[in-house]
Design a protein around this motif. Structure first.
Motif, mmCIF file in Angstrom:
data_model
loop_
_atom_site.group_PDB
_atom_site.id
_atom_site.type_symbol
_atom_site.label_atom_id
_atom_site.label_comp_id
_atom_site.label_asym_id
_atom_site.label_seq_id
_atom_site.Cartn_x
_atom_site.Cartn_y
_atom_site.Cartn_z
ATOM 1 N N LYS A 1 0.759 -1.379 -0.095
ATOM 2 C CA LYS A 1 -0.038 0.116 0.025
ATOM 3 C C LYS A 1 0.990 1.001 0.088
ATOM 4 O O LYS A 1 0.287 2.294 -0.495
ATOM 5 C CB LYS A 1 -0.874 -0.019 1.124
ATOM 6 C CG LYS A 1 -1.918 -1.085 1.260
ATOM 7 C CD LYS A 1 -2.881 -1.063 0.264
ATOM 8 C CE LYS A 1 -4.130 -2.222 0.570
ATOM 9 N NZ LYS A 1 -3.606 -3.310 0.447
ATOM 10 N N GLU B 1 -2.414 -1.246 -6.288
ATOM 11 C CA GLU B 1 -2.873 -0.895 -4.836
ATOM 12 C C GLU B 1 -2.268 0.075 -4.008
ATOM 13 O O GLU B 1 -2.793 0.444 -2.918
ATOM 14 C CB GLU B 1 -3.208 -2.436 -4.029
ATOM 15 C CG GLU B 1 -3.852 -3.360 -4.875
ATOM 16 C CD GLU B 1 -5.549 -3.014 -5.095
ATOM 17 O OE1 GLU B 1 -5.828 -2.108 -4.528
ATOM 18 O OE2 GLU B 1 -5.829 -3.333 -6.202
ATOM 19 N N ARG C 1 -1.347 3.214 -1.932
ATOM 20 C CA ARG C 1 -2.169 4.549 -1.831
ATOM 21 C C ARG C 1 -1.113 5.712 -1.503
ATOM 22 O O ARG C 1 -1.522 6.965 -1.452
ATOM 23 C CB ARG C 1 -2.596 4.243 -0.242
ATOM 24 C CG ARG C 1 -4.322 3.739 -0.321
ATOM 25 C CD ARG C 1 -4.328 2.141 -1.289
ATOM 26 N NE ARG C 1 -5.743 1.980 -0.888
ATOM 27 C CZ ARG C 1 -6.319 1.087 -1.790
ATOM 28 N NH1 ARG C 1 -5.519 0.002 -2.301
ATOM 29 N NH2 ARG C 1 -7.496 0.564 -1.631
ATOM 30 N N CYS D 1 -2.376 3.414 -10.950
ATOM 31 C CA CYS D 1 -2.345 3.350 -9.549
ATOM 32 C C CYS D 1 -3.632 4.354 -9.174
ATOM 33 O O CYS D 1 -3.375 5.461 -8.510
ATOM 34 C CB CYS D 1 -1.305 3.775 -8.722
ATOM 35 S SG CYS D 1 0.313 2.762 -9.097
ATOM 36 N N PRO D 2 -4.768 4.058 -9.283
ATOM 37 C CA PRO D 2 -5.859 4.880 -9.037
ATOM 38 C C PRO D 2 -6.099 5.250 -7.770
ATOM 39 O O PRO D 2 -7.093 6.169 -7.403
ATOM 40 C CB PRO D 2 -6.991 3.942 -9.756
ATOM 41 C CG PRO D 2 -6.661 2.743 -9.712
ATOM 42 C CD PRO D 2 -5.310 2.717 -9.695
ATOM 43 N N HIS D 3 -5.527 4.613 -6.650
ATOM 44 C CA HIS D 3 -6.043 4.698 -5.386
ATOM 45 C C HIS D 3 -5.085 5.616 -4.506
ATOM 46 O O HIS D 3 -4.995 5.823 -3.401
ATOM 47 C CB HIS D 3 -6.119 3.331 -4.564
ATOM 48 C CG HIS D 3 -6.684 2.233 -5.287
ATOM 49 N ND1 HIS D 3 -8.391 2.365 -5.326
ATOM 50 C CD2 HIS D 3 -6.583 1.215 -5.845
ATOM 51 C CE1 HIS D 3 -8.745 1.432 -6.181
ATOM 52 N NE2 HIS D 3 -7.832 0.738 -6.427
ATOM 53 N N LEU D 4 -4.093 6.231 -5.230
ATOM 54 C CA LEU D 4 -3.233 7.206 -4.659
ATOM 55 C C LEU D 4 -3.566 8.339 -3.754
ATOM 56 O O LEU D 4 -4.838 9.130 -4.229
ATOM 57 C CB LEU D 4 -2.009 7.757 -5.410
ATOM 58 C CG LEU D 4 -1.272 6.660 -6.151
ATOM 59 C CD1 LEU D 4 -0.282 7.516 -7.291
ATOM 60 C CD2 LEU D 4 -0.206 6.347 -4.856
ATOM 61 N N GLU D 5 -3.321 8.324 -2.548
ATOM 62 C CA GLU D 5 -3.725 9.221 -1.680
ATOM 63 C C GLU D 5 -2.822 10.254 -1.373
ATOM 64 O O GLU D 5 -3.075 11.442 -0.929
ATOM 65 C CB GLU D 5 -4.164 8.819 -0.164
ATOM 66 C CG GLU D 5 -5.401 7.942 -0.478
ATOM 67 C CD GLU D 5 -5.596 6.918 0.721
ATOM 68 O OE1 GLU D 5 -5.096 7.345 1.984
ATOM 69 O OE2 GLU D 5 -6.363 6.071 0.909
ATOM 70 N N ILE E 1 -4.566 14.729 -6.264
ATOM 71 C CA ILE E 1 -4.355 13.881 -5.322
ATOM 72 C C ILE E 1 -4.097 14.728 -4.113
ATOM 73 O O ILE E 1 -3.386 15.755 -4.144
ATOM 74 C CB ILE E 1 -2.947 13.210 -5.317
ATOM 75 C CG1 ILE E 1 -3.358 12.270 -6.609
ATOM 76 C CG2 ILE E 1 -2.538 12.340 -4.278
ATOM 77 C CD1 ILE E 1 -2.138 11.454 -7.240
#
Length: 342
Positions: free
Chosen positions: A182, A220, A222, A243-247, A272
């Motif tokens: 992650k 996956e 983040r 990586c579409p879930h990057l926070e 982001i």
């Protein structure tokens, strides 16, 4: 003894506990003996790994017994060791001792300046529940060793590599063997102005290779930090697409990235929440954020290349590097025209 007392008192003060032992109990070496075991554990969990091994457990029999509890070794942090009066071999033995004491309950491991394949093999052979691994300047650890280790770290969620020798090949294999990853840090020293080689990139050298490896194998993620990376816009775009879930995304000192040239890419980045652009402030960076300075002039004999401003050409200020070290993500600087290299 005074240093031990100070360490314990600092740990106690940083916890949520309020301790009011009597004057007799306050004597170093016995005041913890009067505390319930769970409170002693909470305090000692805040004491450093080396301090527990080399000092705390030697104070009394009760402290020694508490220091055998695997709860105290779920997090092992052995960093900033250069000023300690121990040899590298002693540090490795301490780390192995701490791993043994965790009895398979180790969750978080942080090491600096001494990590190697040998230590990681010891880790995986003892069993663990490792979720976070931080490697700082572990220059004796290469692709093969880390890849073999992560194959047996099924719970790994965070990998933080600073100034190491893991290449894009290693990154991709790590990603494929750690589907639950992650958070990734892959930081190095920035370089400004950006370095430009005078060879044809058809020879296989591509500064976005690391970004492409991450994009292909770590969907996956983040949190991603690529401080000082040499990737181009195409590498950054590949990461954002895959990586579409990057926070959070830190690309400070990635000076090849030119967001002002691409509105769509810039818009994706700034969407982001935790985005740090190439020229963002580095005051909060925990390591030296100074950049290597200069431009590539030419590649010399035996795989060397030279970095320096035009005024430094053919002077003692001219830097010399091995190109494989640079592309392998560890710049090793020499001085002058023939020194340098490994």
């Amino acid at each position: 003894m005074l240093s031990i007392s100070h360490s314990l008192r600092s740990a106690a003060e940083s916890s949520s506990l309020t301790l009011r032992p009597s004057k007799e109990v306050m004597k170093v070496g016995n005041w913890v003996d009067f505390l319930p075991r769970d409170i002693s554990l909470e305090i000692l969990q805040k004491v450093g790994t080396i301090d527990k091994l080399m000092n705390i457990q030697k104070v009394s029999i009760s402290w020694y017994r508490i220091c055998q509890d695997p709860k105290l070794w779920r997090s092992i942090d052995i960093q900033n060791i250069k000023d300690l009066p121990y040899t590298s071999n002693n540090i490795v033995k301490m780390a192995m001792n701490a791993i043994d004491r965790s009895r398979g309950q180790l969750i978080d491991l942080k090491i600096e300046d001494f990590g190697s394949e040998y230590l990681l093999m010891h880790l995986i052979n003892r069993g663990n529940q490792l979720r976070s691994l931080r490697l700082v300047k572990c220059l004796n650890l290469f692709n093969e060793g880390l890849i073999e280790a992560v194959k047996k770290l099924p719970y790994l969620e965070e990998l933080h590599i600073y100034y190491g020798k893991i290449t894009y090949v290693g990154l991709e294999l790590i990603g494929r063997n750690c589907p639950g990853l992650k958070s990734l840090t892959y930081n190095k020293q920035g370089m400004f102005p950006p370095v430009y080689f005078d060879y044809d990139e058809d020879d296989g050298h591509n500064f976005s290779n690391e970004a492409f490896a991450i994009a292909r194998s770590m969907p996956e993620l983040r949190h991603l930090s690529l401080f000082g990376n040499q990737m181009y816009n195409d590498g950054l775009e590949a990461i954002l697409d895959s990586c579409p879930h990057l926070e959070s995304l830190d690309i400070r000192q990635c000076f090849r990235v030119e967001l002002e040239e691409c509105y769509e890419l810039s818009e994706k980045c700034f969407s982001i929440k935790g985005f740090r652009p190439p020229n963002d402030c580095t005051d909060d960076y925990e390591f030296d954020s100074s950049t290597l300075d200069g431009q590539i002039i030419h590649i010399g004999n035996e795989g060397y290349f030279y970095i320096g401003g035009e005024d430094d050409y053919h002077t003692e200020n001219y830097g010399e590097y091995r190109i494989n070290d640079f592309l392998g993500e560890n710049v090793s600087r020499g001085r002058g025209g023939s020194g340098g290299g490994d």
